[in-house]
Design a protein around this motif. Sequence first.
Motif, short mmCIF file in Angstrom:
data_model
loop_
_atom_site.label_atom_id
_atom_site.label_comp_id
_atom_site.label_asym_id
_atom_site.label_seq_id
_atom_site.Cartn_x
_atom_site.Cartn_y
_atom_site.Cartn_z
N LYS A 89 -16.55 28.03 -12.21
CA LYS A 89 -17.87 28.57 -11.92
C LYS A 89 -17.74 29.98 -11.35
CE LYS A 89 -20.34 24.85 -12.91
NZ LYS A 89 -21.43 24.84 -13.93
N LYS A 90 -18.66 30.84 -11.71
CA LYS A 90 -18.65 32.20 -11.18
C LYS A 90 -19.15 32.21 -9.74
CE LYS A 90 -19.27 34.62 -15.58
NZ LYS A 90 -20.10 35.60 -16.33
N PRO A 91 -18.56 33.05 -8.90
CA PRO A 91 -19.02 33.11 -7.51
C PRO A 91 -20.39 33.77 -7.39
CG PRO A 91 -17.38 34.81 -7.94
CD PRO A 91 -17.43 33.96 -9.17
N GLN A 92 -21.20 33.23 -6.50
CA GLN A 92 -22.54 33.78 -6.28
C GLN A 92 -22.68 34.38 -4.88
OE1 GLN A 92 -24.81 30.20 -7.06
NE2 GLN A 92 -25.26 30.87 -9.16
N TYR A 93 -21.93 33.84 -3.92
CA TYR A 93 -22.01 34.31 -2.55
C TYR A 93 -20.60 34.38 -1.97
CZ TYR A 93 -26.82 32.64 -3.12
OH TYR A 93 -28.09 32.40 -3.59
N LYS A 94 -20.44 35.26 -0.97
CA LYS A 94 -19.18 35.37 -0.27
C LYS A 94 -19.40 35.25 1.24
CE LYS A 94 -14.99 38.19 0.14
NZ LYS A 94 -14.28 39.39 -0.35
N VAL A 95 -18.60 34.41 1.88
CA VAL A 95 -18.70 34.23 3.33
C VAL A 95 -18.03 35.43 4.01
CG1 VAL A 95 -18.14 32.77 5.30
CG2 VAL A 95 -18.65 31.72 3.08
N GLY A 106 -29.54 22.14 -2.75
CA GLY A 106 -29.21 22.87 -1.53
C GLY A 106 -27.74 22.85 -1.16
N GLN A 107 -26.89 22.39 -2.04
CA GLN A 107 -25.44 22.31 -1.78
C GLN A 107 -24.71 23.47 -2.44
OE1 GLN A 107 -24.12 19.79 0.20
NE2 GLN A 107 -26.29 19.26 0.52
N VAL A 108 -23.60 23.86 -1.86
CA VAL A 108 -22.75 24.89 -2.46
C VAL A 108 -21.32 24.36 -2.56
CG1 VAL A 108 -24.14 26.81 -1.62
CG2 VAL A 108 -22.27 25.95 -0.21
N ARG A 109 -20.59 24.91 -3.49
CA ARG A 109 -19.19 24.56 -3.66
C ARG A 109 -18.36 25.83 -3.75
NH1 ARG A 109 -18.12 19.29 -4.72
NH2 ARG A 109 -19.88 17.95 -5.33
N GLU A 110 -17.11 25.70 -3.34
CA GLU A 110 -16.22 26.85 -3.33
C GLU A 110 -15.69 27.13 -4.73
OE1 GLU A 110 -13.32 26.57 -0.23
OE2 GLU A 110 -12.08 28.18 -1.07
N THR A 111 -15.50 28.40 -5.02
CA THR A 111 -14.91 28.83 -6.28
C THR A 111 -14.13 30.11 -6.04
OG1 THR A 111 -15.35 29.28 -8.62
CG2 THR A 111 -16.89 30.21 -7.02
N GLY A 130 -10.27 27.06 -3.36
CA GLY A 130 -10.01 25.65 -3.08
C GLY A 130 -9.64 25.43 -1.63
N GLY A 131 -8.90 24.37 -1.39
CA GLY A 131 -8.54 24.04 -0.01
C GLY A 131 -9.57 23.12 0.61
N PRO A 132 -9.19 22.39 1.65
CA PRO A 132 -10.11 21.44 2.27
C PRO A 132 -11.18 22.08 3.14
CG PRO A 132 -8.03 21.47 3.45
CD PRO A 132 -7.86 22.35 2.25
N ARG A 133 -11.01 23.37 3.47
CA ARG A 133 -11.96 24.05 4.34
C ARG A 133 -12.50 25.31 3.68
NH1 ARG A 133 -9.70 25.04 10.23
NH2 ARG A 133 -11.82 25.86 10.37
N THR A 134 -13.77 25.62 3.98
CA THR A 134 -14.35 26.90 3.58
C THR A 134 -14.20 27.85 4.76
OG1 THR A 134 -15.95 25.82 2.12
CG2 THR A 134 -16.41 28.09 2.76
N ILE A 135 -13.66 29.03 4.52
CA ILE A 135 -13.38 29.98 5.59
C ILE A 135 -13.93 31.35 5.21
CG2 ILE A 135 -11.32 28.74 6.35
CD1 ILE A 135 -9.61 30.70 4.78
N VAL A 136 -13.88 32.27 6.16
CA VAL A 136 -14.31 33.64 5.90
C VAL A 136 -13.45 34.23 4.78
CG1 VAL A 136 -14.49 35.96 6.87
CG2 VAL A 136 -15.15 33.98 8.24
N GLY A 137 -14.13 34.84 3.82
CA GLY A 137 -13.44 35.39 2.67
C GLY A 137 -13.57 34.53 1.43
N ASP A 138 -14.04 33.30 1.60
CA ASP A 138 -14.24 32.40 0.46
C ASP A 138 -15.55 32.69 -0.26
OD1 ASP A 138 -11.88 31.01 0.65
OD2 ASP A 138 -12.70 29.40 1.89
N CYS A 139 -15.60 32.30 -1.52
CA CYS A 139 -16.81 32.46 -2.32
C CYS A 139 -17.33 31.09 -2.74
CB CYS A 139 -16.53 33.31 -3.56
SG CYS A 139 -16.11 35.03 -3.18
N VAL A 140 -18.64 31.00 -2.89
CA VAL A 140 -19.28 29.73 -3.25
C VAL A 140 -20.34 29.96 -4.33
CG1 VAL A 140 -18.90 28.73 -0.96
CG2 VAL A 140 -21.02 29.98 -1.42
#
Length: 213
Positions: free
Chosen positions: A175-181, A162-167, A146-156
Motif C-alpha cells: 500500500k502507498k503511504p498516506q501519512y507520516k508520523v 478509522g484504522q491505519v496500518r503501517e507501510t 513493519g515491526g511490532p510498534r509504530t514509531i516516529v518516522g513511520d508511514c501509515v
Amino acid sequence: MRDRFSTGVVCVLLALLAALLTGCTRSAAGGESDEGPSTTAPVSPSATRASGFGAVFLAVDECSSFGKASFTEVPCTSERAAARVVARHDGTPAGGPPCPATTDFVLHISEQSQISDEDGDGAVPQGYACMRNLEPPHPGDPGGGGGPRTIVGDCVYGSGSGQVRETACDGTGAKKPQYKVVKAVTERSRCPLSTALYVQLGGAQPVGCARPL
C-alpha cells in the motif's frame, strides 16, 4: 594390552587422589557443600552447552533460526542464525513491557518446549522475545513498513473504519503511504498545527502526530 591397563589404573588412582585432596564441591543430592557455593558447573545437558547459548532459552543477545511460527535457538555464528534477541520478557506482549522501538518482529514463546529448556525439566516459561534481523531489511526501522510498534518516522495508510496500518515510506510496500508520523507527544494538544492524523503509539508518549504526504 597390559601397558594400556596399567596406564588406566594409574590415571584412576591419580584422579582419586586429586578428589581426596580437593574434596567434593557438591553433595550426592546436588546441594552445595558447607564451604559455600561451588564454582564448578553440575554435569547436565544444559551445563554442557556452549557458553552464551542454551543456558536460558532465547536470552538477550542470543539468536534464532529463520521462521517466526517454527524456530529454534542457534549460535549467532551459525549460518542458520537469522535474528538476535534484543529484549526478553515473561508473559504476553499485551501484559508486558513493550519491545524496543526498532524491533523487527516478536517471537512468542510457549510455556512448554521439548527442544530446549532452562533447567532440564522440559519446561520454558511463557514469554516473548523482541527480535532484530542480523541483516537488512529491518522493517522495525523508521519508515521500514513493519515491526511490532509504530514509531516516529513511520508511514501509515487508512485501512477503513478509522484504522491505519503501517507501510513503507519509500512506496515499496503493498500500500502507498498516506501519512507520516513526525512527532510523538503525551496528548493531542501538543501536536503541530500541520497534524492531519493522530496515531496511537503507546509508551510514555502515546500520541503520534502524522502529516499527509
